[in-house]
Design a protein around this motif. Structure first.
Motif, PDB file in Angstrom:
ATOM      1  N   ARG A 109       0.938  -1.128  -0.102  1.00  0.00           N
ATOM      2  CA  ARG A 109       0.042  -0.087  -0.056  1.00  0.00           C
ATOM      3  C   ARG A 109       0.996   1.261   0.124  1.00  0.00           C
ATOM      4  NH1 ARG A 109      -5.091  -1.050   0.641  1.00  0.00           N
ATOM      5  NH2 ARG A 109      -5.787  -3.217   1.799  1.00  0.00           N
ATOM      6  N   GLU A 112      -4.270   5.669   0.460  1.00  0.00           N
ATOM      7  CA  GLU A 112      -5.326   5.050   0.348  1.00  0.00           C
ATOM      8  C   GLU A 112      -5.997   4.833  -1.131  1.00  0.00           C
ATOM      9  OE1 GLU A 112      -8.269   7.624   2.317  1.00  0.00           O
ATOM     10  OE2 GLU A 112      -7.533   7.235   4.515  1.00  0.00           O
ATOM     11  N   GLU A 113      -5.382   5.800  -2.153  1.00  0.00           N
ATOM     12  CA  GLU A 113      -5.714   5.650  -3.368  1.00  0.00           C
ATOM     13  C   GLU A 113      -4.897   4.667  -4.077  1.00  0.00           C
ATOM     14  OE1 GLU A 113      -5.750   9.431  -5.233  1.00  0.00           O
ATOM     15  OE2 GLU A 113      -3.791   9.865  -4.122  1.00  0.00           O
ATOM     16  N   ILE A 132      -3.540  -1.153  -8.314  1.00  0.00           N
ATOM     17  CA  ILE A 132      -5.266  -1.063  -7.937  1.00  0.00           C
ATOM     18  C   ILE A 132      -5.222   0.365  -7.553  1.00  0.00           C
ATOM     19  CG2 ILE A 132      -6.839  -1.830  -6.453  1.00  0.00           C
ATOM     20  CD1 ILE A 132      -4.946  -4.336  -5.962  1.00  0.00           C
ATOM     21  N   TYR A 133      -6.086   1.333  -8.146  1.00  0.00           N
ATOM     22  CA  TYR A 133      -6.043   2.718  -7.738  1.00  0.00           C
ATOM     23  C   TYR A 133      -7.337   3.121  -7.934  1.00  0.00           C
ATOM     24  CZ  TYR A 133      -5.349   2.967 -12.982  1.00  0.00           C
ATOM     25  OH  TYR A 133      -5.113   2.635 -14.170  1.00  0.00           O
ATOM     26  N   GLN A 134      -7.657   4.426  -7.440  1.00  0.00           N
ATOM     27  CA  GLN A 134      -8.855   5.061  -7.869  1.00  0.00           C
ATOM     28  C   GLN A 134      -8.442   6.661  -8.482  1.00  0.00           C
ATOM     29  OE1 GLN A 134     -10.685   5.508  -3.913  1.00  0.00           O
ATOM     30  NE2 GLN A 134     -11.070   3.651  -3.744  1.00  0.00           N
ATOM     31  N   GLY A 135      -8.894   6.812  -9.571  1.00  0.00           N
ATOM     32  CA  GLY A 135      -8.411   7.856 -10.284  1.00  0.00           C
ATOM     33  C   GLY A 135      -7.504   7.790 -11.637  1.00  0.00           C
TER      34      GLY A 135
END
Length: 348
Positions: A109, A112-113, A132-135
């Motif tokens: 990690r 958080e994103e 693994i990501y957001q955005g």
């Protein structure tokens, strides 16, 4: 050939820790392999050393913030990732530190994103990871990633653009093509006024360029693949210069490797892209490159082997010893050399 044929002694204080200002104020050693002469100049004098019609080939790759610092999901222990090569939208080939603790299936990690899962091992001691990501990944990387300075540089870089060439544009490198770091807008302008022609190629610097040679017999060393591209305009510039007997000068070993990877035996270059694992060492016949601008390289590295192939091993080592004795600065932020003359050298 033995790896120790390419060794030399370098005092630690000769390793440049910070770049000079302005960029073109570094020293420039000018080598003539045919005449066996060495001249000491400054990089800002390059325009006086080139001829109208000379073609300079630059590598326009741009370094990405390829170093990510995270923690192992299970233990919270620190883990460092160095991005080497994008495989698809989410998978990358990477180096992991400490590598012995990077097990398949483990999650790392970074925020958080952003996190990644270790998918598999590679033949070169690295890993394949799935992010693994957001955005938008590139935007996240720009926020969280760090500039991957070489391990022999211990000073923090105050301006990260100093580890980019002023003409960088194609994102993808894990290290800078450092011969190009010496160029300024002013110098490029003077070269243009003097009739020097510019062409651009791309080679994304990865493990192949800086991976240590671990074989005693260098012919047994296997290079790691790196992505390259030669646009149509550059191919036309090169072929026209060769047909008219004008020089093609590679700025940096990455430009050398790109051109020689794509060249036919006749020296003809076509626009193309792909992957290269070319390993150039003494005995190699250069098909395109007539002169080289380069920095000073690590002992026993594939880069000093390439330069030895172009200028001759004995003459190259003589120049390196003179550089040490006369206070030249070495490696990424160090001084440069211009190797004039013949397209090949069979001297070892």
């Amino acid at each position: 050939m033995d790896i120790f044929d390419f060794d030399y002694d370098l005092p630690p204080d000769r390793i440049a820790q910070t770049p000079l200002e302005p960029r073109d104020s570094s020293r420039l050693m000018v080598l003539d392999p045919a005449a066996k002469t060495i001249e000491h100049r400054y990089f800002y004098e390059l325009d006086a050393l080139l001829y109208p019609g000379d073609v300079l080939i630059f590598n326009d790759t741009r370094v990405i913030p390829a170093r990510l610092i995270g923690v192992r999901d299970q233990t919270g222990a620190k883990m460092e990732i160095l991005l080497l090569r994008q495989i698809d939208g989410v998978q990358w080939e990477v180096l992991v530190k400490p590598g012995r603790k990077a097990r398949i299936g483990e999650l790392i990690r970074f925020s958080e994103e952003l996190s990644c899962e270790i998918i598999s091992d590679t033949d070169f001691g690295g890993r394949i990871v799935k992010f693994i990501y957001q955005g938008i990944f590139e935007e996240i990387l720009d926020r969280l990633g760090e500039m991957p300075l070489p391990p022999y540089i211990h000073e923090k870089l105050s301006d990260e653009e100093r580890y980019q060439t002023i003409y960088s544009r194609e994102r993808g490198s894990a290290a800078a093509p450092t011969a190009g770091l010496h160029f300024t807008e002013s110098l490029l302008g003077r070269l243009t006024e003097n009739g020097v022609i510019f062409g651009f190629v791309t080679l994304h610097v990865g493990l192949g360029t800086f991976r240590p040679v671990q074989e005693q017999t260098i012919e047994n060393h296997v290079m790691h693949r790196e992505y390259y591209a030669i646009p149509e305009e550059t191919a036309k510039i090169i072929w026209k210069a060769k047909a008219e007997g004008r020089r093609v000068i590679a700025v940096g070993t990455t430009s050398v490797r790109t051109l020689e990877s794509a060249a036919a035996d006749t020296g003809e270059i076509h626009p193309m892209s792909g992957w290269t694992d070319i390993f150039i060492y003494p005995g190699y016949h250069f098909k395109v490159v007539d002169a080289v601008i380069t920095n000073f390289h690590l002992p026993k590295s594939t880069l000093i082997m390439l330069i030895s192939a172009f200028a001759g091993r004995a003459f190259t080592l003589r120049a390196y010893h003179e550089a040490v004795d006369t206070g030249y600065r070495f490696f990424s932020f160090g001084d440069a050399m211009l190797i004039q003359g013949s397209k090949k050298s069979n001297e070892i």
